[in-house]
Design an enzyme around this catalytic site. Structure first.
Site, PDB file in Angstrom:
ATOM      1  N   ASN A  10       4.591 -17.094  -3.155  1.00 33.45           N
ATOM      2  CA  ASN A  10       4.411 -17.913  -4.524  1.00 33.45           C
ATOM      3  C   ASN A  10       4.014 -16.451  -6.439  1.00 33.45           C
ATOM      4  O   ASN A  10       3.534 -16.193  -6.476  1.00 33.45           O
ATOM      5  CB  ASN A  10       2.934 -18.379  -4.844  1.00 33.45           C
ATOM      6  CG  ASN A  10       2.013 -19.259  -5.769  1.00 33.45           C
ATOM      7  OD1 ASN A  10       3.108 -19.813  -6.525  1.00 33.45           O
ATOM      8  ND2 ASN A  10       1.229 -19.510  -5.892  1.00 33.45           N
ATOM      9  N   LYS A  12       4.791 -18.483  -9.459  1.00 28.35           N
ATOM     10  CA  LYS A  12       3.502 -18.492 -10.202  1.00 28.35           C
ATOM     11  C   LYS A  12       4.600 -19.236 -11.190  1.00 28.35           C
ATOM     12  O   LYS A  12       5.300 -19.033 -11.287  1.00 28.35           O
ATOM     13  CB  LYS A  12       2.437 -18.139 -10.268  1.00 28.35           C
ATOM     14  CG  LYS A  12       1.600 -17.879  -8.933  1.00 28.35           C
ATOM     15  CD  LYS A  12       0.108 -16.956  -9.650  1.00 28.35           C
ATOM     16  CE  LYS A  12      -0.701 -16.703  -8.145  1.00 28.35           C
ATOM     17  NZ  LYS A  12      -2.259 -16.050  -7.869  1.00 28.35           N
ATOM     18  N   GLU A  96      -5.869 -22.265  -9.057  1.00 29.63           N
ATOM     19  CA  GLU A  96      -5.328 -22.380 -10.087  1.00 29.63           C
ATOM     20  C   GLU A  96      -5.093 -23.872 -10.757  1.00 29.63           C
ATOM     21  O   GLU A  96      -5.020 -24.088 -12.063  1.00 29.63           O
ATOM     22  CB  GLU A  96      -3.781 -21.075 -10.904  1.00 29.63           C
ATOM     23  CG  GLU A  96      -4.071 -19.806 -10.536  1.00 29.63           C
ATOM     24  CD  GLU A  96      -3.442 -19.439  -9.933  1.00 29.63           C
ATOM     25  OE1 GLU A  96      -2.074 -19.749 -10.094  1.00 29.63           O
ATOM     26  OE2 GLU A  96      -3.930 -17.931  -9.835  1.00 29.63           O
ATOM     27  N   GLU A 164      -7.625 -19.321   0.037  1.00 28.64           N
ATOM     28  CA  GLU A 164      -8.068 -18.357  -1.142  1.00 28.64           C
ATOM     29  C   GLU A 164      -8.770 -18.421  -1.915  1.00 28.64           C
ATOM     30  O   GLU A 164      -8.583 -19.456  -2.568  1.00 28.64           O
ATOM     31  CB  GLU A 164      -6.253 -19.319  -2.088  1.00 28.64           C
ATOM     32  CG  GLU A 164      -4.681 -19.092  -1.387  1.00 28.64           C
ATOM     33  CD  GLU A 164      -4.215 -18.911  -2.392  1.00 28.64           C
ATOM     34  OE1 GLU A 164      -2.956 -18.082  -2.185  1.00 28.64           O
ATOM     35  OE2 GLU A 164      -4.093 -19.441  -3.449  1.00 28.64           O
ATOM     36  N   SER A 210      -4.993 -11.033  -3.254  1.00 30.03           N
ATOM     37  CA  SER A 210      -4.399  -9.784  -3.512  1.00 30.03           C
ATOM     38  C   SER A 210      -3.510  -8.932  -1.796  1.00 30.03           C
ATOM     39  O   SER A 210      -4.464  -8.408  -1.898  1.00 30.03           O
ATOM     40  CB  SER A 210      -5.868  -9.105  -3.719  1.00 30.03           C
ATOM     41  OG  SER A 210      -6.101  -9.634  -5.326  1.00 30.03           O
TER      42      SER A 210
HETATM   43  O1  LIG Z   1      -0.434 -18.110  -4.351  1.00 31.07           O
HETATM   44  C1  LIG Z   1      -1.283 -16.941  -4.487  1.00 31.07           C
HETATM   45  C2  LIG Z   1      -2.433 -16.538  -4.925  1.00 31.07           C
HETATM   46  O2  LIG Z   1      -2.740 -16.779  -5.436  1.00 31.07           O
HETATM   47  C3  LIG Z   1      -2.834 -14.848  -4.446  1.00 31.07           C
HETATM   48  O3  LIG Z   1      -2.271 -14.487  -5.285  1.00 31.07           O
HETATM   49  P1  LIG Z   1      -2.316 -12.944  -5.257  1.00 31.07           P
HETATM   50  O4  LIG Z   1      -1.263 -12.181  -4.397  1.00 31.07           O
HETATM   51  O5  LIG Z   1      -1.931 -12.178  -6.795  1.00 31.07           O
HETATM   52  O6  LIG Z   1      -4.335 -12.437  -5.560  1.00 31.07           O
END
Ligand SMILES: O=C[C@H](O)COP(=O)(O)O
Length: 257
Positions: A10, A12, A96, A164, A210
């Site tokens: 992802n 984001k 989010e 998550e 994470s």
């Molecule tokens: O969609 C992925 C998650 O929100 C995990 O994000 P992260 O790996 O940066 O903690």
């Protein structure tokens, strides 16, 4: 039946034409575990760019989709538009969006139904806040998020559940293997109770929060962890190690349903 390992990236709201092309070319050239299903989710603006450059066999997800057909919905993207662009998956219910954009369970469920009805696979995110975990409500919160979808959708064959924990997202605080396995096993029990043995056995439950090249191997050995949804590390070369983490995992037994 063994469930196929699944790793989603992802991105984001990160990246540029240049950097996304670079990540894609790195993925195209990397030696990836052929038994792992890989799906990347770039920002909407770059979905077509990604589809144009990513090699066949690697799939692309939108980060969101609307629950209505094409029409007067400024700023939204429809299921038909995803299909028209050869985008085969969407993320839905990411924390989010639940927290910052206040998307509730009913809206996530409506969007999940619309995506599945249109033939788009759904990476359905769920997870608890730190406060909810500390007050012992983790399983209750997660299963109620899933229940809203189960009320509208009976066929879960094109859903991948992403657990998550919000407190582990982007914080560097990964859930311990025991914490993650415990919730994944509880989700599988819940699937068995609500949707039957087959759905419980076949639905992939992936972990996000994470995930890194350091912690992925131990997590991937857990019987109910079927892959990862990776945020920050999906933008880095470490993503390939995470995709390949299952190669180094021990043979997993079936979970105790
Ligand atoms: O969609 C992925 C998650 O929100 C995990 O994000 P992260 O790996 O940066 O903690």
């Amino acid at each position: 039946m063994a469930r196929q390992f699944f790793v989603g990236g992802n991105f984001k709201m990160n990246g540029s034409v240049e950097s996304i092309k670079k990540i894609i070319s790195y993925l195209n050239d990397a030696k990836l575990d052929p038994n792992t299903e890989v799906v990347i989710a770039p920002p909407a603006l770059y979905l077509l760019l990604a589809r144009e450059h990513l090699k066949p066999g690697l799939e692309i997800a939108a980060q969101n989709v609307f629950d209505k057909p094409n029409g007067a919905f400024t700023g939204e993207i429809s299921v038909d538009q995803l299909k028209d662009s050869n985008i085969t998956w969407t993320l839905l219910g990411h924390s989010e969006r639940r927290v910052i954009l206040q998307e509730d369970d009913a809206f996530v469920a409506a969007k999940t139904k619309a995506a599945l009805d249109g033939g788009i696979g759904v990476i359905l995110c769920c997870g608890e806040s730190l406060e909810q975990r500390e007050s012992g409500k983790t399983i209750e919160v997660v299963t109620s998020q899933l229940k809203a979808v189960a009320e509208k959708v009976k066929d879960w064959s094109k859903i991948v559940i992403a657990y998550e924990p919000i407190w582990a997202i982007g914080t560097g605080k990964v859930a311990s293997t025991e914490q993650a396995q415990e919730v994944h096993a509880a989700i599988r029990q819940w699937l068995k109770k609500e949707l039957g043995d087959k759905t419980a056995e076949e639905t992939r439950i992936i972990y996000g929060g994470s995930v890194s090249e350091k912690n992925c191997k131990d997590l991937s050995k857990q019987p109910d962890i079927d892959g990862f949804l990776v945020g920050g590390a999906s933008l880095k070369p470490a993503f390939v190690d995470i995709i390949n983490s299952h190669l180094y995992g021990e043979e997993k037994g079936n979970s105790r349903l």
